[in-house]
Design a protein around this motif. Structure first.
Motif, PDB file in Angstrom:
ATOM      1  N   ALA A  67       0.814  -1.218   0.000  1.00  0.00           N
ATOM      2  CA  ALA A  67       0.000   0.000   0.000  1.00  0.00           C
ATOM      3  C   ALA A  67       0.845   1.265   0.000  1.00  0.00           C
ATOM      4  N   ALA A  89      -3.430  -4.693   3.264  1.00  0.00           N
ATOM      5  CA  ALA A  89      -3.012  -3.566   2.423  1.00  0.00           C
ATOM      6  C   ALA A  89      -4.215  -2.852   1.833  1.00  0.00           C
ATOM      7  N   GLU A  91      -7.134  -2.545   3.147  1.00  0.00           N
ATOM      8  CA  GLU A  91      -7.712  -1.729   4.220  1.00  0.00           C
ATOM      9  C   GLU A  91      -6.925  -0.445   4.411  1.00  0.00           C
ATOM     10  N   THR A  92      -5.605  -0.548   4.340  1.00  0.00           N
ATOM     11  CA  THR A  92      -4.752   0.633   4.475  1.00  0.00           C
ATOM     12  C   THR A  92      -5.002   1.617   3.345  1.00  0.00           C
ATOM     13  N   GLU A  95      -8.261   3.494   3.772  1.00  0.00           N
ATOM     14  CA  GLU A  95      -8.212   4.482   4.847  1.00  0.00           C
ATOM     15  C   GLU A  95      -7.385   5.705   4.483  1.00  0.00           C
ATOM     16  N   HIS A  96      -6.358   5.511   3.660  1.00  0.00           N
ATOM     17  CA  HIS A  96      -5.395   6.589   3.410  1.00  0.00           C
ATOM     18  C   HIS A  96      -5.294   6.973   1.929  1.00  0.00           C
ATOM     19  N   ASP A 140       4.790  -8.385   7.253  1.00  0.00           N
ATOM     20  CA  ASP A 140       4.773  -6.966   7.613  1.00  0.00           C
ATOM     21  C   ASP A 140       6.144  -6.319   7.478  1.00  0.00           C
ATOM     22  N   SER A 143       6.176  -2.814   4.881  1.00  0.00           N
ATOM     23  CA  SER A 143       4.883  -2.183   5.137  1.00  0.00           C
ATOM     24  C   SER A 143       3.915  -3.258   5.624  1.00  0.00           C
ATOM     25  N   GLU A 173       8.712   2.063   8.726  1.00  0.00           N
ATOM     26  CA  GLU A 173       7.259   2.007   8.863  1.00  0.00           C
ATOM     27  C   GLU A 173       6.804   0.927   9.844  1.00  0.00           C
ATOM     28  N   THR A 174       7.412  -0.243   9.789  1.00  0.00           N
ATOM     29  CA  THR A 174       6.929  -1.358  10.615  1.00  0.00           C
ATOM     30  C   THR A 174       7.935  -1.827  11.655  1.00  0.00           C
TER      31      THR A 174
END
Length: 250
Positions: A67, A89, A91-92, A95-96, A140, A143, A173-174
């Motif tokens: 994503a 991904a 879902e991400t 949302e963004h 993960d 990302s 990021e993770t």
């Protein structure tokens, strides 16, 4: 991106963008294709669409490995095939999506903007399309919900934004731990692979060398040892390394 794609394995063709050495992979089976991470610049997307049309190929499905904005692009010339990514991904992206579009900058063509990130959540273990099996390996690293693609009948691993010869592991990021776990998850596939294609960088026929380089770098960070990695000399990697160092305190 050159209009000439490089065939790295039978029916698996890779084009490389002039921007960030970003790869687009076309998997051909009969007259249909699975298009993975098409990128980057608008004229390169158009050139890829033209190449597909001239080759008489129809895009049956698209897939985004993760994503991030540069892996969520599309062109009208690819058609209206379903585009997939991992459930997390997707879902991400949902949302963004506004933020992801903004990252493309104000010059991104308005006619391409509605196509950015129009992906569906993939709940099974493989990408639905009429061609050869394309399994996804979700982890993960790099990302959340990152999904590499494994083509078992071809021995090709599309690694997404890992295992690159030009990018260090990007763990900001993770976190370093998640990236380290991701290396364990992809290892069985790397061992089997005859060809590895990174999301940024150059395909290789020695995939374990790439895996070992990422592991060596992560081990140095996690055990507070000095880092000696030739990728530090590539554009933006000094800053990426500094961000990774900051992750050690999290």
């Amino acid at each position: 991106m050159s209009r000439v794609l490089v065939e790295v394995a039978p029916g698996v063709l890779v084009a490389t963008s002039r921007r960030d050495i970003t790869t687009s992979t076309v998997i051909v089976d009969g007259g249909t294709t699975l298009l993975v991470d098409p990128a980057w610049e608008p004229d390169e997307l158009e050139a890829l669409a033209d190449w597909l049309e001239e080759a008489g190929l129809t895009v049956a499905a698209g897939y985004s490995t993760h994503a991030h904005h540069d892996h969520l692009l599309w062109h009208p010339g690819f058609g209206g095939a379903p585009r997939w990514t991992s459930a997390v991904a997707a879902e991400t992206v949902a949302e963004h999506r506004g933020e992801l579009v903004e990252l493309l900058g104000p010059d991104w063509p308005r006619q391409l903007t509605p196509l950015v990130g129009q992906v569906r959540p993939l709940t099974g273990g493989s990408i639905p399309w009429p061609g050869r099996t394309a399994e996804i390996i979700v982890h993960d690293g790099h990302s959340i919900g990152h999904g590499a693609v494994w083509l078992p009948t071809s021995g090709v691993l599309l690694a997404g934004d890992m295992l690159s010869d030009v990018e260090l592991p990007l763990a900001e990021e993770t976190g370093l731990g998640a990236y380290d776990e991701a290396l364990d998850i992809v290892l069985p596939y790397v061992r089997q692979a005859a060809v590895l294609v990174p999301g940024h960088g150059h395909p290789t026929t020695t995939p374990m060398d790439r895996w070992a380089a990422d592991r060596h770098y992560l081990d140095a960070l996690l055990h507070l040892r000095p880092v000696d990695d030739e990728r530090l000399g590539h554009r933006g990697m000094a800053q990426a390394h500094a961000a990774n160092l900051a992750c050690r305190g999290r």
